[in-house]
Design a protein around this motif. Structure first.
Motif, PDB file in Angstrom:
ATOM      1  N   UNK A  36       0.852  -1.200   0.000  1.00 28.35           N
ATOM      2  CA  UNK A  36       0.000   0.000   0.000  1.00 28.35           C
ATOM      3  C   UNK A  36       0.880   1.240   0.000  1.00 28.35           C
ATOM      4  N   UNK A  37       1.889   1.249   0.845  1.00 28.59           N
ATOM      5  CA  UNK A  37       2.779   2.412   0.949  1.00 28.59           C
ATOM      6  C   UNK A  37       3.484   2.687  -0.375  1.00 28.59           C
ATOM      7  N   UNK A  38       3.904   1.625  -1.077  1.00 27.01           N
ATOM      8  CA  UNK A  38       4.628   1.786  -2.333  1.00 27.01           C
ATOM      9  C   UNK A  38       3.692   2.092  -3.496  1.00 27.01           C
ATOM     10  N   UNK A  39       2.561   1.377  -3.568  1.00 25.31           N
ATOM     11  CA  UNK A  39       1.755   1.399  -4.776  1.00 25.31           C
ATOM     12  C   UNK A  39       0.556   2.311  -4.799  1.00 25.31           C
ATOM     13  N   UNK A  40       0.278   3.007  -3.729  1.00 22.68           N
ATOM     14  CA  UNK A  40      -0.919   3.845  -3.671  1.00 22.68           C
ATOM     15  C   UNK A  40      -0.538   5.307  -3.889  1.00 22.68           C
ATOM     16  N   UNK A  41      -1.291   5.990  -4.745  1.00 20.11           N
ATOM     17  CA  UNK A  41      -1.035   7.426  -4.905  1.00 20.11           C
ATOM     18  C   UNK A  41      -1.258   8.160  -3.575  1.00 20.11           C
ATOM     19  N   UNK A  42      -0.635   9.268  -3.429  1.00 18.73           N
ATOM     20  CA  UNK A  42      -0.723  10.001  -2.159  1.00 18.73           C
ATOM     21  C   UNK A  42      -2.132  10.521  -1.866  1.00 18.73           C
ATOM     22  N   UNK A  43      -2.973  10.621  -2.862  1.00 26.97           N
ATOM     23  CA  UNK A  43      -4.339  11.093  -2.646  1.00 26.97           C
ATOM     24  C   UNK A  43      -5.315   9.925  -2.607  1.00 26.97           C
ATOM     25  N   UNK A  44      -4.928   8.831  -1.997  1.00 26.12           N
ATOM     26  CA  UNK A  44      -5.756   7.625  -1.938  1.00 26.12           C
ATOM     27  C   UNK A  44      -6.634   7.652  -0.694  1.00 26.12           C
ATOM     28  N   UNK A  45      -7.370   6.580  -0.522  1.00 25.65           N
ATOM     29  CA  UNK A  45      -8.270   6.430   0.617  1.00 25.65           C
ATOM     30  C   UNK A  45      -7.470   6.317   1.913  1.00 25.65           C
ATOM     31  N   UNK A  46      -8.107   6.628   2.985  1.00 27.25           N
ATOM     32  CA  UNK A  46      -7.491   6.473   4.311  1.00 27.25           C
ATOM     33  C   UNK A  46      -7.604   5.026   4.798  1.00 27.25           C
ATOM     34  N   UNK A  47      -8.470   4.236   4.173  1.00 29.82           N
ATOM     35  CA  UNK A  47      -8.720   2.860   4.613  1.00 29.82           C
ATOM     36  C   UNK A  47      -7.848   1.885   3.810  1.00 29.82           C
ATOM     37  N   UNK A  48      -7.080   1.043   4.527  1.00 30.76           N
ATOM     38  CA  UNK A  48      -6.215   0.062   3.871  1.00 30.76           C
ATOM     39  C   UNK A  48      -7.011  -0.948   3.060  1.00 30.76           C
ATOM     40  N   UNK A  49      -8.224  -1.304   3.519  1.00 33.92           N
ATOM     41  CA  UNK A  49      -9.038  -2.277   2.787  1.00 33.92           C
ATOM     42  C   UNK A  49      -9.338  -1.794   1.372  1.00 33.92           C
ATOM     43  N   UNK A  50      -9.606  -0.512   1.217  1.00 32.02           N
ATOM     44  CA  UNK A  50      -9.872   0.052  -0.109  1.00 32.02           C
ATOM     45  C   UNK A  50      -8.581   0.128  -0.932  1.00 32.02           C
ATOM     46  N   UNK A  51      -7.503   0.499  -0.290  1.00 30.81           N
ATOM     47  CA  UNK A  51      -6.223   0.623  -0.997  1.00 30.81           C
ATOM     48  C   UNK A  51      -5.691  -0.727  -1.482  1.00 30.81           C
ATOM     49  N   UNK A  52      -6.012  -1.800  -0.747  1.00 31.08           N
ATOM     50  CA  UNK A  52      -5.564  -3.124  -1.161  1.00 31.08           C
ATOM     51  C   UNK A  52      -6.166  -3.546  -2.495  1.00 31.08           C
ATOM     52  N   UNK A  53      -7.277  -2.945  -2.885  1.00 36.00           N
ATOM     53  CA  UNK A  53      -7.940  -3.296  -4.144  1.00 36.00           C
ATOM     54  C   UNK A  53      -7.336  -2.568  -5.349  1.00 36.00           C
ATOM     55  N   UNK A  54      -6.460  -1.623  -5.122  1.00 35.45           N
ATOM     56  CA  UNK A  54      -5.887  -0.853  -6.226  1.00 35.45           C
ATOM     57  C   UNK A  54      -4.987  -1.745  -7.084  1.00 35.45           C
ATOM     58  N   UNK A  55      -5.012  -1.562  -8.421  1.00 33.64           N
ATOM     59  CA  UNK A  55      -4.244  -2.434  -9.320  1.00 33.64           C
ATOM     60  C   UNK A  55      -2.741  -2.470  -9.028  1.00 33.64           C
ATOM     61  N   UNK A  56      -2.138  -1.352  -8.734  1.00 35.36           N
ATOM     62  CA  UNK A  56      -0.702  -1.330  -8.477  1.00 35.36           C
ATOM     63  C   UNK A  56      -0.358  -2.134  -7.225  1.00 35.36           C
ATOM     64  N   UNK A  57      -1.178  -2.008  -6.189  1.00 31.05           N
ATOM     65  CA  UNK A  57      -0.954  -2.752  -4.948  1.00 31.05           C
ATOM     66  C   UNK A  57      -1.125  -4.242  -5.218  1.00 31.05           C
ATOM     67  N   UNK A  58      -2.164  -4.621  -5.972  1.00 30.28           N
ATOM     68  CA  UNK A  58      -2.388  -6.027  -6.318  1.00 30.28           C
ATOM     69  C   UNK A  58      -1.221  -6.586  -7.132  1.00 30.28           C
ATOM     70  N   UNK A  59      -0.701  -5.780  -8.049  1.00 29.38           N
ATOM     71  CA  UNK A  59       0.438  -6.195  -8.864  1.00 29.38           C
ATOM     72  C   UNK A  59       1.675  -6.437  -7.993  1.00 29.38           C
ATOM     73  N   UNK A  60       1.942  -5.549  -7.061  1.00 30.89           N
ATOM     74  CA  UNK A  60       3.091  -5.713  -6.167  1.00 30.89           C
ATOM     75  C   UNK A  60       2.957  -6.972  -5.314  1.00 30.89           C
ATOM     76  N   UNK A  61       1.765  -7.200  -4.798  1.00 32.95           N
ATOM     77  CA  UNK A  61       1.550  -8.381  -3.958  1.00 32.95           C
ATOM     78  C   UNK A  61       1.666  -9.671  -4.776  1.00 32.95           C
TER      79      UNK A  61
END
Length: 95
Positions: A36-61
């Motif tokens: 999440x820290x690496x793959x989420x844009x700085x203007x993302x959600x405050x909730x990690x559950x929502x950020x985990x669904x982002x394509x970049x985060x999924x790709x990293x995982x």
């Protein structure tokens, strides 16, 4: 070169391969928080559950899981190669 010296050098080389695979695996394994820290844009959600669904985060995982599986296979293969050599060295030491 003596057979015992050859086996000894082989087992040292395989041990180094095993250690290198472990070190590399630790370096590429990502926790969800790290992804999440690496793959989420700085203007993302405050909730990690929502950020985990982002394509970049999924790709990293997914990359981290693949690297972990590959390196575990390398480590297992190296360990299996070490067993007969270690047994042969052990039998030579006992005789």
């Amino acid at each position: 070169m003596n057979e015992n010296i050859s086996d000894f050098l082989t087992i040292i080389g395989l041990a180094l391969t095993l250690a290198g695979a472990g070190i590399t695996a630790r370096a590429v394994m990502l926790k969800p928080e790290d992804a999440i820290h690496i793959g989420v844009p700085r203007l993302a959600s405050e909730r990690d559950e929502e950020n985990l669904e982002m394509p970049m985060v999924q790709n990293l995982l997914a990359s981290s899981r693949g690297a972990r599986r590959g390196l575990v296979m390398i480590a297992a293969g190296t360990a299996l190669q070490m067993v007969p050599i270690a047994l042969r060295l052990w039998s030579h030491l006992l005789s």
